[in-house]
Design a protein around this motif. Structure first.
Motif, PDB file in Angstrom:
ATOM      1  N   PHE A 136       0.834  -1.198   0.000  1.00  0.00           N
ATOM      2  CA  PHE A 136       0.000   0.000   0.000  1.00  0.00           C
ATOM      3  C   PHE A 136       0.872   1.252   0.000  1.00  0.00           C
ATOM      4  O   PHE A 136       1.982   1.266   0.543  1.00  0.00           O
ATOM      5  N   GLU A 137       0.352   2.318  -0.607  1.00  0.00           N
ATOM      6  CA  GLU A 137       1.089   3.577  -0.697  1.00  0.00           C
ATOM      7  C   GLU A 137       1.321   4.195   0.676  1.00  0.00           C
ATOM      8  O   GLU A 137       2.371   4.778   0.941  1.00  0.00           O
ATOM      9  N   GLU A 138       0.360   4.091   1.565  1.00  0.00           N
ATOM     10  CA  GLU A 138       0.426   4.774   2.854  1.00  0.00           C
ATOM     11  C   GLU A 138       1.524   4.184   3.745  1.00  0.00           C
ATOM     12  O   GLU A 138       1.812   2.991   3.686  1.00  0.00           O
ATOM     13  N   SER A 139       2.095   5.029   4.572  1.00  0.00           N
ATOM     14  CA  SER A 139       3.044   4.555   5.573  1.00  0.00           C
ATOM     15  C   SER A 139       2.315   3.716   6.612  1.00  0.00           C
ATOM     16  O   SER A 139       1.085   3.769   6.730  1.00  0.00           O
ATOM     17  N   ILE A 140       3.079   2.978   7.386  1.00  0.00           N
ATOM     18  CA  ILE A 140       2.455   2.161   8.427  1.00  0.00           C
ATOM     19  C   ILE A 140       1.799   3.058   9.478  1.00  0.00           C
ATOM     20  O   ILE A 140       0.759   2.707  10.052  1.00  0.00           O
ATOM     21  N   GLN A 141       2.363   4.251   9.703  1.00  0.00           N
ATOM     22  CA  GLN A 141       1.757   5.157  10.673  1.00  0.00           C
ATOM     23  C   GLN A 141       0.389   5.643  10.181  1.00  0.00           C
ATOM     24  O   GLN A 141      -0.578   5.698  10.950  1.00  0.00           O
ATOM     25  N   GLU A 142       0.292   5.957   8.881  1.00  0.00           N
ATOM     26  CA  GLU A 142      -0.994   6.386   8.356  1.00  0.00           C
ATOM     27  C   GLU A 142      -1.972   5.225   8.296  1.00  0.00           C
ATOM     28  O   GLU A 142      -3.175   5.397   8.545  1.00  0.00           O
ATOM     29  N   ALA A 143      -1.461   4.029   7.974  1.00  0.00           N
ATOM     30  CA  ALA A 143      -2.340   2.854   7.974  1.00  0.00           C
ATOM     31  C   ALA A 143      -2.937   2.631   9.351  1.00  0.00           C
ATOM     32  O   ALA A 143      -4.132   2.337   9.487  1.00  0.00           O
ATOM     33  N   ARG A 144      -2.126   2.805  10.392  1.00  0.00           N
ATOM     34  CA  ARG A 144      -2.646   2.668  11.754  1.00  0.00           C
ATOM     35  C   ARG A 144      -3.715   3.712  12.032  1.00  0.00           C
ATOM     36  O   ARG A 144      -4.758   3.423  12.630  1.00  0.00           O
ATOM     37  N   ALA A 145      -3.440   4.949  11.625  1.00  0.00           N
ATOM     38  CA  ALA A 145      -4.394   6.029  11.881  1.00  0.00           C
ATOM     39  C   ALA A 145      -5.725   5.771  11.185  1.00  0.00           C
ATOM     40  O   ALA A 145      -6.784   6.184  11.675  1.00  0.00           O
ATOM     41  N   ARG A 146      -5.698   5.071  10.067  1.00  0.00           N
ATOM     42  CA  ARG A 146      -6.922   4.762   9.323  1.00  0.00           C
ATOM     43  C   ARG A 146      -7.554   3.440   9.761  1.00  0.00           C
ATOM     44  O   ARG A 146      -8.535   2.997   9.168  1.00  0.00           O
ATOM     45  N   TYR A 148      -6.203   0.657   9.334  1.00  0.00           N
ATOM     46  CA  TYR A 148      -5.798  -0.280   8.276  1.00  0.00           C
ATOM     47  C   TYR A 148      -6.886  -0.460   7.211  1.00  0.00           C
ATOM     48  O   TYR A 148      -6.940  -1.489   6.536  1.00  0.00           O
ATOM     49  N   ARG A 149      -7.717   0.553   7.035  1.00  0.00           N
ATOM     50  CA  ARG A 149      -8.831   0.474   6.094  1.00  0.00           C
ATOM     51  C   ARG A 149      -8.698   1.561   5.033  1.00  0.00           C
ATOM     52  O   ARG A 149      -8.076   2.598   5.245  1.00  0.00           O
ATOM     53  N   ASP A 150      -9.306   1.305   3.879  1.00  0.00           N
ATOM     54  CA  ASP A 150      -9.377   2.302   2.803  1.00  0.00           C
ATOM     55  C   ASP A 150      -7.994   2.792   2.398  1.00  0.00           C
ATOM     56  O   ASP A 150      -7.764   3.993   2.190  1.00  0.00           O
ATOM     57  N   LEU A 151      -7.064   1.860   2.280  1.00  0.00           N
ATOM     58  CA  LEU A 151      -5.707   2.194   1.874  1.00  0.00           C
ATOM     59  C   LEU A 151      -5.576   2.144   0.346  1.00  0.00           C
ATOM     60  O   LEU A 151      -6.382   1.513  -0.340  1.00  0.00           O
ATOM     61  N   THR A 152      -4.528   2.778  -0.163  1.00  0.00           N
ATOM     62  CA  THR A 152      -4.318   2.887  -1.602  1.00  0.00           C
ATOM     63  C   THR A 152      -3.317   1.839  -2.059  1.00  0.00           C
ATOM     64  O   THR A 152      -2.155   1.857  -1.625  1.00  0.00           O
ATOM     65  N   PRO A 153      -3.710   0.889  -2.899  1.00  0.00           N
ATOM     66  CA  PRO A 153      -2.759  -0.127  -3.352  1.00  0.00           C
ATOM     67  C   PRO A 153      -1.568   0.505  -4.071  1.00  0.00           C
ATOM     68  O   PRO A 153      -1.743   1.395  -4.914  1.00  0.00           O
ATOM     69  N   LEU A 154      -0.380   0.071  -3.723  1.00  0.00           N
ATOM     70  CA  LEU A 154       0.811   0.556  -4.407  1.00  0.00           C
ATOM     71  C   LEU A 154       0.810   0.019  -5.837  1.00  0.00           C
ATOM     72  O   LEU A 154       0.573  -1.164  -6.062  1.00  0.00           O
ATOM     73  N   GLY A 155       1.065   0.894  -6.791  1.00  0.00           N
ATOM     74  CA  GLY A 155       1.116   0.463  -8.189  1.00  0.00           C
ATOM     75  C   GLY A 155      -0.200   0.562  -8.918  1.00  0.00           C
ATOM     76  O   GLY A 155      -0.308   0.125 -10.067  1.00  0.00           O
ATOM     77  N   GLY A 156      -1.212   1.129  -8.278  1.00  0.00           N
ATOM     78  CA  GLY A 156      -2.495   1.297  -8.951  1.00  0.00           C
ATOM     79  C   GLY A 156      -3.594   0.472  -8.333  1.00  0.00           C
ATOM     80  O   GLY A 156      -3.345  -0.539  -7.677  1.00  0.00           O
ATOM     81  N   ASP A 157      -4.842   0.899  -8.539  1.00  0.00           N
ATOM     82  CA  ASP A 157      -5.972   0.239  -7.891  1.00  0.00           C
ATOM     83  C   ASP A 157      -6.707  -0.726  -8.814  1.00  0.00           C
ATOM     84  O   ASP A 157      -7.856  -1.075  -8.565  1.00  0.00           O
ATOM     85  N   THR A 158      -6.056  -1.162  -9.881  1.00  0.00           N
ATOM     86  CA  THR A 158      -6.612  -2.216 -10.719  1.00  0.00           C
ATOM     87  C   THR A 158      -5.746  -3.459 -10.591  1.00  0.00           C
ATOM     88  O   THR A 158      -4.533  -3.368 -10.421  1.00  0.00           O
ATOM     89  N   GLY A 159      -6.390  -4.611 -10.665  1.00  0.00           N
ATOM     90  CA  GLY A 159      -5.663  -5.864 -10.535  1.00  0.00           C
ATOM     91  C   GLY A 159      -5.344  -6.464 -11.889  1.00  0.00           C
ATOM     92  O   GLY A 159      -5.999  -6.188 -12.889  1.00  0.00           O
ATOM     93  N   SER A 160      -4.341  -7.302 -11.912  1.00  0.00           N
ATOM     94  CA  SER A 160      -3.952  -7.999 -13.132  1.00  0.00           C
ATOM     95  C   SER A 160      -3.112  -9.188 -12.718  1.00  0.00           C
ATOM     96  O   SER A 160      -3.062  -9.553 -11.548  1.00  0.00           O
TER      97      SER A 160
END
Length: 448
Positions: A136-146, A148-160
């Protein structure tokens, strides 16, 4: 690998896992390490009696060595000594009791014991693992603050899958990971884009089971450290979002005098068929170990990648055990059940236990599934993998074969600890009717 042959300098990090697979240890001075490297280092046995929420687990009969804060010893395996960074060496160890016997549920010692039992049959095992994880793009500190929800996938939000057109931040992360593995002497074979947004698969090179277990836990730590250094976060939850899950497939072959005993020119060898028989006979019970957390079972969705039926097939990736045949070097079994949240050593232990049981008991392989192994009807003669933790617990508790090969104490302990996990989920905020509850994200995101 380095050797402690001169006066000690710097610091040392002791490493191990507990039952949940958490990366545990201590940092000690050089003098302290020199004084304890042969006798071991004291750890309170409570490390095997607390859960991921730091609650004391109740519900099983604590033996003398667990529950009273007695010390057990972590004895370093000096063959694992590496320089982790300038001034800090790290070494992996096993847990032992005061009387010199291994802690019965010590993950690493369980693998060692089963490797020895296999050697008594005249075989050595070569294993490899495919590790899936989500970035995920967010730092672990921001992930904790959220939460661990609604995080931004690193490399884009589409799967392949196998997509080389990922954004440079995703590529840079993975290149940094494998460069670090090279520095540490951890052999890897490949990495690739996986199906879910932000997901990757990293394949460790084949080696002996203990060596692969050690490489596996260190690789997970490397991926965490690289993510943190780059301001990102990474998780090994079996299903970190409502999308695809992620697994940890174990590949195994058996050798005698350096010759692959799973190979014949025209299909599975008799030894391979016995190994398949053992793996499928024990699979229902092994599920509780291979899929240890509540979220593990959210991964078992037909047509989404993971196996859902107790099945095997030649080159069939929809089956729980995939047989790769016809090659003198690469003939092997791929055990596709474990989630990425599994304790690496326990994953290897249940695979070895099934294989050894199949050989010693000459357990027959059931009929091969030659079609898609998902969505099979009830009259197909193929059982479903237990799809809830309670079903898996009951299967393990009743499995006399796994009790023999893993030990009654481990099985009783694991059954009690998983019942506790189920109770914690249902009494402290878990929601079985959502695709992923806040309770699971908070409990598993960082420490799976």
């Amino acid at each position: 690998m380095s050797e402690l042959t001169t006066a000690p300098t710097g610091a040392y990090r002791l490493e191990a896992t507990n039952h949940d697979g958490s990366y545990l240890g201590k940092n000690v001075s050089a003098d302290k390490f020199a004084s304890g490297k042969d006798s071991g280092f004291a750890f309170a046995d409570i490390l095997f009696a607390i859960d991921l929420g730091t609650e004391i687990v109740l519900g099983d009969a604590f033996p003398e060595w667990r529950g009273n804060l007695y010390d057990i010893a972590l004895l370093p395996d000096m063959s694992t000594l590496v320089q982790w960074k300038p001034g800090v060496d790290s070494v992996i160890g096993d847990f032992w009791l005061k009387d010199g016997t291994p802690v019965p549920i010590c993950p690493r010692n369980m693998v060692r014991r089963l490797v020895d039992r296999l050697a008594g049959l005249g075989y050595t095992a070569t294993v490899a693992v495919e590790i899936e994880t989500t970035l995920f793009e967010e730092s672990i500190q921001e992930a904790r603050a959220r939460g661990y929800r609604d995080l931004t996938p690193l490399g884009g939000d589409t799967g392949s899958t196998y997509n080389l057109a990922r954004s440079q931040d995703w590529i840079d992360y993975m290149e940094a990971v494998v460069a670090r593995l090279d520095e540490l002497g951890i052999s890897w074979e490949a990495w690739t884009d996986e199906a879910a947004p932000g997901q990757t698969e990293l394949n460790l090179a084949p080696a002996d089971p203990l060596g692969v277990g050690d490489a596996w836990i260190r690789t997970k730590q490397v991926m965490r450290e690289i993510a943190c250094a780059r301001g990102h976060s990474v998780t090994f939850m079996a299903k970190p979002t409502a999308g695809f899950g992620q697994g940890a497939h174990v590949n195994l072959s058996l050798q005698r005098d350096g010759v692959n005993q799973f190979y014949t020119p025209d299909g599975p060898s008799e030894l391979m068929l016995s190994a398949i028989g053992g793996l499928l006979t024990t699979m229902a019970g092994a599920t509780a170990v291979a899929m240890p957390q509540i979220t593990s079972y959210r991964r078992l969705v037909d047509l989404s990648g993971p196996p859902t039926m107790i099945s095997w097939g030649i080159n069939n990736k929809t089956a729980a055990v995939r047989a790769i045949t016809g090659h003198p070097k690469y003939s092997r079994l791929e055990y596709r059940l474990p989630g990425s949240d599994v304790n690496p050593y326990y994953a290897l232990a249940v695979v070895l236990a099934g294989v050894i049981a199949g050989i010693e008991r000459q357990l027959p392989a059931p009929d091969e599934v030659t079609d898609m192994a998902w969505c099979l009807p009830d009259d197909a003669g193929v059982r479903r993998i237990p799809d809830t933790m309670s079903k898996a617990i009951a299967a393990l508790d009743a499995d006399e074969i796994l009790r023999e090969y893993l030990g009654d104490e481990f099985v009783d302990f694991w059954v009690a600890s998983r019942r506790w996990e189920w109770m914690e989920f249902h009494t402290k905020g878990g929601d079985p009717y959502t695709e992923l509850s806040q309770w699971e994200s908070k409990r598993y995101f960082e420490f799976s």
